[in-house]
Design a protein around this motif. Sequence first.
Motif, PDB file in Angstrom:
ATOM      1  N   TYR A 185       5.717   4.624   9.511  1.00 35.59           N
ATOM      2  CA  TYR A 185       4.527   3.763   9.529  1.00 35.59           C
ATOM      3  C   TYR A 185       3.711   4.064   8.271  1.00 35.59           C
ATOM      4  CZ  TYR A 185       5.874   3.740  14.450  1.00 35.59           C
ATOM      5  OH  TYR A 185       6.576   3.653  15.618  1.00 35.59           O
ATOM      6  N   SER A 186       4.081   3.444   7.188  1.00 34.91           N
ATOM      7  CA  SER A 186       3.390   3.726   5.925  1.00 34.91           C
ATOM      8  C   SER A 186       3.004   2.431   5.214  1.00 34.91           C
ATOM      9  CB  SER A 186       4.258   4.589   5.008  1.00 34.91           C
ATOM     10  OG  SER A 186       5.367   3.866   4.546  1.00 34.91           O
ATOM     11  N   SER A 187       1.970   2.544   4.390  1.00 36.87           N
ATOM     12  CA  SER A 187       1.494   1.423   3.568  1.00 36.87           C
ATOM     13  C   SER A 187       1.157   1.938   2.183  1.00 36.87           C
ATOM     14  CB  SER A 187       0.224   0.811   4.161  1.00 36.87           C
ATOM     15  OG  SER A 187       0.507   0.118   5.339  1.00 36.87           O
ATOM     16  N   GLN A 188       1.337   1.085   1.211  1.00 39.01           N
ATOM     17  CA  GLN A 188       0.920   1.387  -0.159  1.00 39.01           C
ATOM     18  C   GLN A 188      -0.440   0.744  -0.379  1.00 39.01           C
ATOM     19  OE1 GLN A 188       3.415   3.914  -1.343  1.00 39.01           O
ATOM     20  NE2 GLN A 188       2.515   2.988  -3.127  1.00 39.01           N
ATOM     21  N   TYR A 189      -1.357   1.524  -0.892  1.00 42.99           N
ATOM     22  CA  TYR A 189      -2.684   1.004  -1.236  1.00 42.99           C
ATOM     23  C   TYR A 189      -3.203   1.821  -2.400  1.00 42.99           C
ATOM     24  CZ  TYR A 189      -7.578  -0.353  -0.894  1.00 42.99           C
ATOM     25  OH  TYR A 189      -8.833  -0.817  -1.189  1.00 42.99           O
ATOM     26  N   ASN A 190      -3.665   1.161  -3.449  1.00 46.70           N
ATOM     27  CA  ASN A 190      -4.127   1.828  -4.676  1.00 46.70           C
ATOM     28  C   ASN A 190      -3.067   2.784  -5.229  1.00 46.70           C
ATOM     29  OD1 ASN A 190      -6.537   0.506  -4.943  1.00 46.70           O
ATOM     30  ND2 ASN A 190      -7.771   2.130  -4.041  1.00 46.70           N
ATOM     31  N   ASP A 191      -1.826   2.338  -5.215  1.00 47.52           N
ATOM     32  CA  ASP A 191      -0.708   3.119  -5.754  1.00 47.52           C
ATOM     33  C   ASP A 191      -0.490   4.447  -5.046  1.00 47.52           C
ATOM     34  OD1 ASP A 191      -0.091   1.170  -7.643  1.00 47.52           O
ATOM     35  OD2 ASP A 191      -1.556   1.968  -9.066  1.00 47.52           O
ATOM     36  N   VAL A 192      -0.902   4.537  -3.793  1.00 44.58           N
ATOM     37  CA  VAL A 192      -0.735   5.750  -3.001  1.00 44.58           C
ATOM     38  C   VAL A 192      -0.143   5.358  -1.656  1.00 44.58           C
ATOM     39  CG1 VAL A 192      -1.934   7.715  -1.963  1.00 44.58           C
ATOM     40  CG2 VAL A 192      -2.758   6.781  -4.108  1.00 44.58           C
ATOM     41  N   GLN A 193       0.685   6.226  -1.110  1.00 45.00           N
ATOM     42  CA  GLN A 193       1.271   5.991   0.209  1.00 45.00           C
ATOM     43  C   GLN A 193       0.349   6.572   1.285  1.00 45.00           C
ATOM     44  OE1 GLN A 193       4.960   8.052   1.006  1.00 45.00           O
ATOM     45  NE2 GLN A 193       5.546   6.568   2.555  1.00 45.00           N
ATOM     46  N   TRP A 194       0.046   5.755   2.282  1.00 45.50           N
ATOM     47  CA  TRP A 194      -0.778   6.152   3.427  1.00 45.50           C
ATOM     48  C   TRP A 194       0.117   6.152   4.662  1.00 45.50           C
ATOM     49  CZ3 TRP A 194      -5.973   7.211   2.524  1.00 45.50           C
ATOM     50  CH2 TRP A 194      -6.442   6.859   1.261  1.00 45.50           C
ATOM     51  N   LEU A 195       0.050   7.218   5.450  1.00 40.25           N
ATOM     52  CA  LEU A 195       0.871   7.324   6.655  1.00 40.25           C
ATOM     53  C   LEU A 195       0.022   7.091   7.902  1.00 40.25           C
ATOM     54  CD1 LEU A 195       3.051  10.473   5.848  1.00 40.25           C
ATOM     55  CD2 LEU A 195       3.517   8.067   5.337  1.00 40.25           C
ATOM     56  N   PHE A 196       0.666   6.561   8.941  1.00 37.73           N
ATOM     57  CA  PHE A 196      -0.025   6.260  10.191  1.00 37.73           C
ATOM     58  C   PHE A 196       0.797   6.765  11.359  1.00 37.73           C
ATOM     59  CE2 PHE A 196      -1.137   3.383   6.864  1.00 37.73           C
ATOM     60  CZ  PHE A 196      -2.516   3.515   6.844  1.00 37.73           C
ATOM     61  N   SER A 197       0.129   7.011  12.468  1.00 42.01           N
ATOM     62  CA  SER A 197       0.806   7.549  13.650  1.00 42.01           C
ATOM     63  C   SER A 197       1.437   6.454  14.496  1.00 42.01           C
ATOM     64  CB  SER A 197      -0.184   8.356  14.495  1.00 42.01           C
ATOM     65  OG  SER A 197      -1.279   7.539  14.876  1.00 42.01           O
TER      66      SER A 197
END
Length: 158
Positions: free
Chosen positions: A66-78
Amino acid sequence: MKLRFRHAGFSSTILKWTALLLSVVLVGCTSLAGEPTYQDKGVAVNGYDIVAYFTEQQPVKGKAEYSSQYNDVQWLFSSELNQTIFERDPQYYVPQYGGYCAYGMSKGFVVDTEPSAFTILNNKLYLNYSLGVRETWLKDTAVYIERADKNWSKKIAK
């Protein structure tokens, strides 16, 4: 090699247009890169689910699926739900000062953070270096936020 122009005003016009073009390009590149974000190996805020801070009022480790790219960074979610929530309005959930320590930023320093040292104030997520630093920060959040906002503006303007 030196270029010579027959019309004296021509060279100053070229310089002005070149300067204008460069400034537009530089401003565009800055806005595309976004704000700096605390990350380790390309993953934001130690891989914790920033939506969970709001919905569960606690740090929850994110999962790679469960990940997204935002501002050239990977964000993880539960969860897929938290990923979807984030993708609808990422700016709402992104921690203040790019996830760097709020207290440290109030002193002009860029410092990493501890996931459990968090506070949500006025619907904004603030992270701190440690629980001890968080306790200090909580004693006068208004002053620290005002100082940190000024210091952050200077940091991202560079």
